[in-house]
Design a protein around this motif. Structure first.
Motif, PDB file in Angstrom:
ATOM      1  N   THR A 183       6.628  -5.809 -10.105  1.00 12.02           N
ATOM      2  CA  THR A 183       5.237  -5.518 -10.473  1.00 12.02           C
ATOM      3  C   THR A 183       4.323  -6.738 -10.341  1.00 12.02           C
ATOM      4  OG1 THR A 183       5.874  -5.933 -12.764  1.00 12.02           O
ATOM      5  CG2 THR A 183       5.811  -3.632 -12.057  1.00 12.02           C
ATOM      6  N   PHE A 184       4.925  -7.904 -10.180  1.00  9.51           N
ATOM      7  CA  PHE A 184       4.134  -9.121  -9.968  1.00  9.51           C
ATOM      8  C   PHE A 184       3.292  -8.976  -8.690  1.00  9.51           C
ATOM      9  CE2 PHE A 184       3.549 -13.322  -8.111  1.00  9.51           C
ATOM     10  CZ  PHE A 184       3.361 -14.183  -9.185  1.00  9.51           C
ATOM     11  N   HIS A 185       3.906  -8.379  -7.661  1.00 12.60           N
ATOM     12  CA  HIS A 185       3.337  -8.482  -6.321  1.00 12.60           C
ATOM     13  C   HIS A 185       2.021  -7.737  -6.110  1.00 12.60           C
ATOM     14  CE1 HIS A 185       6.534 -11.023  -4.983  1.00 12.60           C
ATOM     15  NE2 HIS A 185       7.414 -10.185  -5.514  1.00 12.60           N
ATOM     16  N   PRO A 186       1.930  -6.454  -6.488  1.00  9.74           N
ATOM     17  CA  PRO A 186       0.627  -5.803  -6.255  1.00  9.74           C
ATOM     18  C   PRO A 186      -0.492  -6.472  -7.037  1.00  9.74           C
ATOM     19  CG  PRO A 186       2.117  -4.357  -7.485  1.00  9.74           C
ATOM     20  CD  PRO A 186       2.929  -5.523  -7.027  1.00  9.74           C
ATOM     21  N   THR A 220      -6.720  -9.120   9.897  1.00  3.02           N
ATOM     22  CA  THR A 220      -6.284 -10.515   9.731  1.00  3.02           C
ATOM     23  C   THR A 220      -4.941 -10.594   9.014  1.00  3.02           C
ATOM     24  OG1 THR A 220      -7.636 -10.647   7.748  1.00  3.02           O
ATOM     25  CG2 THR A 220      -8.605 -11.515   9.763  1.00  3.02           C
ATOM     26  N   ALA A 221      -4.623  -9.585   8.235  1.00  2.72           N
ATOM     27  CA  ALA A 221      -3.309  -9.557   7.571  1.00  2.72           C
ATOM     28  C   ALA A 221      -3.040  -8.146   7.083  1.00  2.72           C
ATOM     29  CB  ALA A 221      -3.272 -10.521   6.393  1.00  2.72           C
ATOM     30  N   CYS A 222      -1.777  -7.812   7.013  1.00  2.00           N
ATOM     31  CA  CYS A 222      -1.398  -6.505   6.467  1.00  2.00           C
ATOM     32  C   CYS A 222      -0.020  -6.674   5.831  1.00  2.00           C
ATOM     33  CB  CYS A 222      -1.354  -5.472   7.599  1.00  2.00           C
ATOM     34  SG  CYS A 222      -0.853  -3.849   7.026  1.00  2.00           S
ATOM     35  N   ARG A 223       0.087  -6.248   4.575  1.00  2.00           N
ATOM     36  CA  ARG A 223       1.367  -6.388   3.874  1.00  2.00           C
ATOM     37  C   ARG A 223       1.699  -5.090   3.147  1.00  2.00           C
ATOM     38  NH1 ARG A 223      -1.368 -10.790   3.518  1.00  2.00           N
ATOM     39  NH2 ARG A 223      -2.377 -10.147   1.597  1.00  2.00           N
ATOM     40  N   THR A 224       2.956  -4.709   3.208  1.00  2.00           N
ATOM     41  CA  THR A 224       3.412  -3.468   2.554  1.00  2.00           C
ATOM     42  C   THR A 224       4.567  -3.767   1.616  1.00  2.00           C
ATOM     43  OG1 THR A 224       2.688  -1.983   4.314  1.00  2.00           O
ATOM     44  CG2 THR A 224       4.536  -1.234   2.993  1.00  2.00           C
ATOM     45  N   LEU A 225       4.514  -3.108   0.459  1.00  2.00           N
ATOM     46  CA  LEU A 225       5.605  -3.172  -0.510  1.00  2.00           C
ATOM     47  C   LEU A 225       6.313  -1.817  -0.434  1.00  2.00           C
ATOM     48  CD1 LEU A 225       6.511  -5.161  -2.798  1.00  2.00           C
ATOM     49  CD2 LEU A 225       4.987  -3.899  -4.324  1.00  2.00           C
ATOM     50  N   SER A 226       7.527  -1.808   0.090  1.00  2.00           N
ATOM     51  CA  SER A 226       8.247  -0.525   0.208  1.00  2.00           C
ATOM     52  C   SER A 226       9.740  -0.813   0.346  1.00  2.00           C
ATOM     53  CB  SER A 226       7.764   0.268   1.422  1.00  2.00           C
ATOM     54  OG  SER A 226       8.198  -0.369   2.607  1.00  2.00           O
ATOM     55  N   ASP A 227      10.522   0.231   0.221  1.00  2.00           N
ATOM     56  CA  ASP A 227      11.974   0.103   0.378  1.00  2.00           C
ATOM     57  C   ASP A 227      12.521   1.520   0.468  1.00  2.00           C
ATOM     58  OD1 ASP A 227      14.138  -2.303  -0.215  1.00  2.00           O
ATOM     59  OD2 ASP A 227      14.947  -0.300  -0.694  1.00  2.00           O
ATOM     60  N   PRO A 228      13.594   1.713   1.234  1.00  2.00           N
ATOM     61  CA  PRO A 228      14.175   3.068   1.262  1.00  2.00           C
ATOM     62  C   PRO A 228      14.596   3.538  -0.139  1.00  2.00           C
ATOM     63  CG  PRO A 228      15.137   1.666   2.968  1.00  2.00           C
ATOM     64  CD  PRO A 228      14.261   0.778   2.136  1.00  2.00           C
ATOM     65  N   ASP A 229      14.905   2.599  -1.041  1.00  2.00           N
ATOM     66  CA  ASP A 229      15.340   2.955  -2.397  1.00  2.00           C
ATOM     67  C   ASP A 229      14.208   2.686  -3.397  1.00  2.00           C
ATOM     68  OD1 ASP A 229      16.450   3.242  -4.875  1.00  2.00           O
ATOM     69  OD2 ASP A 229      17.971   1.669  -4.630  1.00  2.00           O
ATOM     70  N   PRO A 230      13.571   3.737  -3.922  1.00  5.05           N
ATOM     71  CA  PRO A 230      12.443   3.494  -4.839  1.00  5.05           C
ATOM     72  C   PRO A 230      12.855   2.811  -6.139  1.00  5.05           C
ATOM     73  CG  PRO A 230      12.968   5.845  -4.734  1.00  5.05           C
ATOM     74  CD  PRO A 230      13.822   5.162  -3.708  1.00  5.05           C
ATOM     75  N   TYR A 231      14.167   2.765  -6.407  1.00  3.17           N
ATOM     76  CA  TYR A 231      14.615   2.179  -7.676  1.00  3.17           C
ATOM     77  C   TYR A 231      15.196   0.767  -7.497  1.00  3.17           C
ATOM     78  CZ  TYR A 231      13.853   6.878  -9.378  1.00  3.17           C
ATOM     79  OH  TYR A 231      13.274   8.076  -9.703  1.00  3.17           O
ATOM     80  N   ALA A 263       9.583  -7.660  -2.224  1.00  2.00           N
ATOM     81  CA  ALA A 263       8.361  -8.462  -2.065  1.00  2.00           C
ATOM     82  C   ALA A 263       7.583  -7.861  -0.907  1.00  2.00           C
ATOM     83  CB  ALA A 263       8.711  -9.915  -1.779  1.00  2.00           C
ATOM     84  N   PRO A 264       6.278  -8.058  -0.860  1.00  2.00           N
ATOM     85  CA  PRO A 264       5.512  -7.491   0.248  1.00  2.00           C
ATOM     86  C   PRO A 264       5.964  -8.098   1.573  1.00  2.00           C
ATOM     87  CG  PRO A 264       4.064  -8.362  -1.466  1.00  2.00           C
ATOM     88  CD  PRO A 264       5.447  -8.826  -1.790  1.00  2.00           C
ATOM     89  N   ARG A 265       6.084  -7.245   2.605  1.00  2.00           N
ATOM     90  CA  ARG A 265       6.449  -7.726   3.944  1.00  2.00           C
ATOM     91  C   ARG A 265       5.205  -7.676   4.827  1.00  2.00           C
ATOM     92  NH1 ARG A 265      10.782  -9.493   1.803  1.00  2.00           N
ATOM     93  NH2 ARG A 265      12.040  -7.925   0.781  1.00  2.00           N
TER      94      ARG A 265
END
Ligand code: AHR
Length: 499
Positions: free
Chosen positions: A370-373, A447-458, A470-472
């Motif tokens: 939750t730090f990242h967003p 100029t930049a684009c970052r996504t926070l995601s993962d195949p496993d929501p948990y 972490a955002p990629r």
């Protein structure tokens, strides 16, 4: 699935308020002791503050911190926490069934706040105390000198006044769990008397009256109307508190929590404006969303508070996963969207207690998901908030009815020629093709684009693997002919920066 938004600098809501990125440090669990303060820690500075936690607080972009509670404040005697440490009393904290050593108090917190580069938001005790003690703490904190309490502050090492502008008039006084809980009428009277007295010493203070502890409270609505009928002229803000969690494995509802937050905010705005209309007032009351977060409260309630009186126990140490972070990102979207009325907000809390920052006693400090967003939004949202009416498919939820799959907001910093779009995909299965019409903005490039995601929501971060989530950065956002196209993975939060 496809969703679309249009960015137009003409559709401005309000400036991005820096106070939107507030947090909260309560004397609760390990938030203070072994959180911000741990004199024996290898990273501790000469004042006993953990510099690793200070570094992460600054990195997170926190602008303001509420202190010292929370439920704690309603039994707190501020004078226990000032003066030579060896003379400070050890007390029971009834709110969290803990022992408070009072090693950290007002002066220490203010020293920490300066190091963390945050504005203080101070709460006074209106549970077991009243107008006189609120005036005392104000005199101690803010009066330049030449009076008993201001001279005491100087003698305690804080020669310059702390100059605290923003004050909460108690905490969650609508909640039966609160020490000194009272009716809306009783609290409204006490709030107006306290506010009036505080303003007699300093007219420029900004004062927050307690709203409801949540929109599920039986007195919600009536509470705000009654408190504001009493205190409208003397206060600047009414507070809102909301915590969300996933119930019974219903991830689809949980991911739509910000729909409820939007509704809560709209209801409080309507109630405040109803009182304004009745009074024929010109002034508008602003909203202080000074506690918001994901909190697995039902687990805490099931476990119950400690039965003994521990010092700094492990309490409310929720361990957040990716879906929690997406919900936090979405709540920030909701807060930004309401920047015309929500002009202060605090993610509750900062460290160890339902927190984005974890600090192991004697060990490392690390970033929860939750730090990242929060950090990304605090860093990127600048200028004006733009209204973007997302065109999105919808889905059905058990708790919130039919909700949009995609939620978004944008900011535009005209002098810098920079814009940012914050967007979530709430779908648990489907990737969404996201289209952004940038023609009115005249943006030339991503100029930049970052996504926070993962195949496993948990999936979670841990002290051993702190950067698992972490955002990629991504380079597949295409902008051509005033149209940006991007795919949003299921259960994801994304920021797109444009210039
Ligand atoms: O943030 C934890 C607690 O939640 C606070 O002490 C209280 O104000 C709220 O109920």
């Amino acid at each position: 699935l496809t969703a679309a938004v249009t960015l137009d600098p003409a559709f401005r809501i309000a400036p991005v308020n820096r106070r939107t990125f507030g947090s909260f440090v309560e004397h609760l669990g390990r938030a203070v002791y072994t959180g911000i303060y741990e004199p024996d820690h290898p990273s501790a500075d000469k004042d006993g503050f953990r510099t690793d936690v200070l570094d992460l607080t600054r990195e997170m972009g926190v602008t303001m911190v509420r202190y010292p509670g929370g439920n704690f404040v309603s039994g707190y005697r501020w004078e226990d926490g000032v003066g030579p440490c060896e003379n400070r009393p050890v007390r029971r904290d009834l709110a969290w069934h803990s022992t408070e050593t009072n090693e950290v108090g007002l002066d220490e917190f203010m020293r920490w706040a300066r190091k963390a580069e945050v504005e203080p938001m101070m709460a006074v005790n209106l549970g077991t105390r009243g107008v006189a003690e609120a005036l005392d703490v104000l005199e101690y904190a803010n009066h330049p000198g030449g009076t008993r309490l201001s001279d005491m502050r100087a003698a305690n090492g804080s020669v310059e006044p702390h100059d605290i502008k923003l004050w909460c008039l108690g905490n969650e006084m609508d909640g039966p769990w609160q020490l000194g809980h009272m009716s809306a009428r009783e609290y409204g009277r006490l709030a107006v008397q306290t506010a009036r007295a505080m303003r007699m010493t300093e007219p420029g203070l900004e004062l927050v009256a307690c709203g409801s502890s949540g929109s599920q409270m039986p007195t919600f609505g009536e509470w705000e109307a009654t408190v504001l009928e009493e205190a409208y002229d003397e206060v600047d803000f009414i507070s809102l508190h909301a915590y969300y969690e996933e119930y019974d494995g219903d991830l689809r509802s949980f991911l739509a929590s910000a729909v409820d937050m939007d509704h809560f905010i709209d209801s409080v705005v309507a109630t405040a404006d109803y009182v304004r209309a009745k009074r024929g007032a010109t002034k508008r009351i602003m909203l202080s969303f000074d506690e918001w977060n994901v909190w697995y409260l039902s687990r805490f309630q099931a476990a119950g508070p400690p039965t003994d009186w521990p010092v700094a126990p492990r309490l409310l140490e929720d361990h957040y996963h990716l879906a929690d972070a997406v919900v936090v990102g979405n709540m920030l979207i909701s807060l930004l969207r309401h920047s015309d009325r929500v002009t202060a907000a605090c993610q509750a809390q900062l460290v160890n207690v339902i927190a984005p920052i974890m600090a192991e006693p004697g060990g490392p400090a690390w970033r929860q998901t939750t730090f990242h967003p929060f950090a990304e939004t605090a860093r990127t949202a600048k200028g004006e908030v733009l209204r973007v009416e997302a065109q999105s498919p919808t889905y059905e939820t058990g708790r919130h009815g039919e909700v949009p799959v995609v939620d978004a907001v944008a900011t535009y910093d005209a002098p810098a020629g920079q814009a940012a779009v914050f967007v979530v995909n709430r779908s648990t299965e489907e990737t969404v093709q996201f289209d952004v019409d940038t023609r009115a903005l005249g943006a030339q490039r991503v100029t930049a684009c970052r996504t926070l995601s993962d195949p496993d929501p948990y999936v979670r971060n841990t002290a051993a693997e702190p950067d698992r989530v972490a955002p990629r950065s991504r380079d597949d956002a295409e902008l051509a002919d005033g149209r940006l196209r991007l795919s949003l993975p299921p259960v994801s939060w994304t920021v797109i920066e444009l210039a």
